[in-house]
Write a protein that holds these residues in place. Sequence first.
Motif: not given
Lengths: 209, 209
Positions: A28-41
């Motif tokens: 149910g997450v609606n948005r994500i920053s490139s920063q958070s996406l990067g950290t996870k990836m």
Amino acid sequence: MKRENISDAVIRRLPRYYRYLCDLCDKGVNRISSQSLGTKMNVTASQIRQDFSCFGEFGQQGYGYNVEELKCEIGRILGLENPHHLILVGAGNLGRALLNNFSFDRAGFSADAAFDTNAQLFGSEINGIPVYSVDELDTYLQSHPVDVAVLSVPQAVAQSTADRLIRLGVRGFWNFTNVELTSREPDVIFENIHFANSLLTLCYRITHR
Amino acid sequence: MKRENISDAVIRRLPRYYRYLCDLCDKGVNRISSQSLGTKMNVTASQIRQDFSCFGEFGQQGYGYNVEELKCEIGRILGLENPHHLILVGAGNLGRALLNNFSFDRAGFSADAAFDTNAQLFGSEINGIPVYSVDELDTYLQSHPVDVAVLSVPQAVAQSTADRLIRLGVRGFWNFTNVELTSREPDVIFENIHFANSLLTLCYRITHR
């Protein structure tokens, strides 16, 4: 959609982005920053922005990415909009493990049939997928569309099986045979799951830790 | 032997070189030029020379490489001189397929034991490898060296199984669970066989052919 000279490294990151975005959607997450996406990836935010810029404009300065939109867009880029058709050749332990446990549909494929040389399997089903004799490959391929063949046959018949399938029109192979297959046809694509290369790499890494 | 900042791409090419050199040895070939090696490996001769130069000086101008020597040297670089010890956790279809068909010894590993939750398997052997209960992992690991655990357990228990093995001292994982495993221990190495990423990449390639 831009798409020129996309590097292999970028292409191989797309599935990871896609699967993570699917997870986020499920949560149910609606948005994500490139920063958070990067950290996870485990890549930098600027790498993320660069990767996506190969395919067009996504995200908004200060807002980040809309998860659902980005997921659908990457799904489209990966070619998941319409399912591709797949058969499996070689229903031994590995072939059975794949048919029983792997979600082909989530990777954009409909697993339609399996083929083997073991007569005891003919007419049976593995996880709802019918098993036929390899002798029926010609007939089957004349009347069914097949985009990809999963090759899980013994090494000794790997290249000859691929050659036969190529003659019959198959142009995509998911190759589990540990044999480096080749074709003179320029449009044939081999995607290899190479167990030995992977374990040898692990051997290197634990040795040089 | 030089060895600084070897890139992931170079490391991943080493197993392919090694296996091809093994094939050449088996065929009685004594020497090969970087040109021929490159053609077979689908990289340029200069790439070959550059890759090897990361590890020292091999080959001779005008002669090429001595196949046996180069094979042994790359084997040493990969860490194949002394066998590493390996266990498999999760003896389902995939685990059994690996134990029955994969030559662990050729990749530098001795496959010593398998573990599962299915009581019917306890005390049995798969291809000569004993199967124990996962409850015996602690005891086993106290008295046996284990460099790598093959993880072929269900996704739901993938991370918890890895965590448990890490607590017990295992530092290398060959991960077949399709779960992106993590550890806070900096010396833990995960080598992933990721079926979904691979098939999604193939989907991309056949879509954009």
